[in-house]
Design an enzyme around this catalytic site. Structure first.
Site, PDB file in Angstrom:
ATOM      1  N   SER A 148     -45.672  28.077  13.390  1.00 44.65           N
ATOM      2  CA  SER A 148     -46.776  28.924  12.927  1.00 44.65           C
ATOM      3  C   SER A 148     -47.748  28.047  12.185  1.00 44.65           C
ATOM      4  CB  SER A 148     -46.245  30.017  11.991  1.00 44.65           C
ATOM      5  OG  SER A 148     -47.306  30.646  11.299  1.00 44.65           O
ATOM      6  N   TYR A 161     -40.991  32.173   4.795  1.00 41.63           N
ATOM      7  CA  TYR A 161     -41.281  32.101   6.229  1.00 41.63           C
ATOM      8  C   TYR A 161     -42.059  30.830   6.537  1.00 41.63           C
ATOM      9  CZ  TYR A 161     -43.521  33.325  10.688  1.00 41.63           C
ATOM     10  OH  TYR A 161     -43.989  33.323  11.981  1.00 41.63           O
ATOM     11  N   LYS A 165     -40.957  27.641   9.000  1.00 42.07           N
ATOM     12  CA  LYS A 165     -41.786  27.177  10.111  1.00 42.07           C
ATOM     13  C   LYS A 165     -42.175  25.709   9.951  1.00 42.07           C
ATOM     14  CE  LYS A 165     -41.850  30.862  12.661  1.00 42.07           C
ATOM     15  NZ  LYS A 165     -41.301  30.866  14.033  1.00 42.07           N
TER      16      LYS A 165
END
Length: 263
Positions: A148, A161, A165
């Site tokens: 991401s 998160y 990533k």
């Protein structure tokens, strides 16, 4: 109908995880449009059936299987059945990921942190490791991890998160160096803001918290002034696994509409 004129991937076989909707679906569809035989997968059988039917109706060569990437038997069966169905595996796209809890990175509770790193990082590692014997049987195989843009430029309120990533970007670099002599390329896609159910759910949760980090305000900071599409993400992956990218490995391609994502 197949609207893509390129046949760069004819004769290749691809496995794409979490590919019955969103970015994964866009990737699977584009690979099939370019001539690959594609095994799609999802945790939900009804989603697999629906997506296989939809893609088959477009004249694409696809099959599907239920696969929860956290289940070792599911992962192993996915690869075994793909080889039995299509004769081998040339491409692995590891796309499955979760974001169970929003919040600043050091406010993340241990259970959410563990769950996120288990799915987003450990299972991506295991998928690549378990696919490797199959990839080694073919000539010029590819692995693509879907990270991401948050892995390059962390978003504060999806802190854990973002870190998970970032770890995928490191995994890409390490795996690429270890496999370069085997003619297996490893690259990474870092999507920006793409309108999917996943991103909409995150944006909705942020809005409920009256956060300034919602999707609308984020799109306003994109130089291209729009979110990306799943088709555009599929196009990047199709390039990375094609011979057009034969001199590219260990790289992370940010597809974020011009967002400055330098660490």
């Amino acid at each position: 109908m197949n609207s893509i004129s390129s046949n760069r991937l004819t004769g290749r076989v691809a496995v794409v995880t979490a590919s019955t909707e969103g970015i994964g679906y866009g990737i699977a569809r584009r690979l099939a449009q370019e001539g690959a035989k594609v095994m799609i997968s999802s945790r939900k059988e009804e989603n697999v059936i629906k997506s296989v039917q939809k893609l088959t109706n477009e004249g694409l060569s696809v099959s599907g299987q239920v696969c929860d990437v956290t289940n070792a038997e599911h992962r192993q069966s996915l690869f075994k059945n793909t080889k039995e169905k299509f004769g081998g595996i040339d491409i692995l796209v590891s796309n499955a990921g979760i974001n169970p809890k929003l919040g600043y990175v050091l406010e993340s509770d241990e259970s959410s942190w563990d769950e996120m790193f288990h799915v987003n990082v450990k299972c991506s590692f295991l998928l690549a490791k378990e696919a490797l014997p199959y990839l080694r049987e073919r000539k010029g195989s590819n692995i693509v991890f879907v990270s991401s843009i948050a892995g390059l430029h962390p978003y504060p309120y999806i802190g854990a998160y973002s870190v998970s990533k970032t770890a995928l970007i490191g995994l890409t670099k390490a795996a690429a160096k270890s496999l370069v002599t085997e003619n297996i390329r490893v690259n990474c896609l870092a999507p920006g803001i793409v309108k999917t159910k996943f991103s909409t759910d995150v944006s909705s949760n942020l809005n409920q918290r009256n956060s300034k980090l919602n999707m609308t305000s984020s799109v306003g900071r994109i130089p291209m002034q729009r979110s990306g599409t799943i088709e555009e993400m599929g196009a990047v992956v199709a390039f990375l696994v094609s011979d057009d990218a034969s001199y590219i490995t260990g790289e992370t391609i940010a597809a974020g509409g011009g967002i400055d994502c330098r660490l």
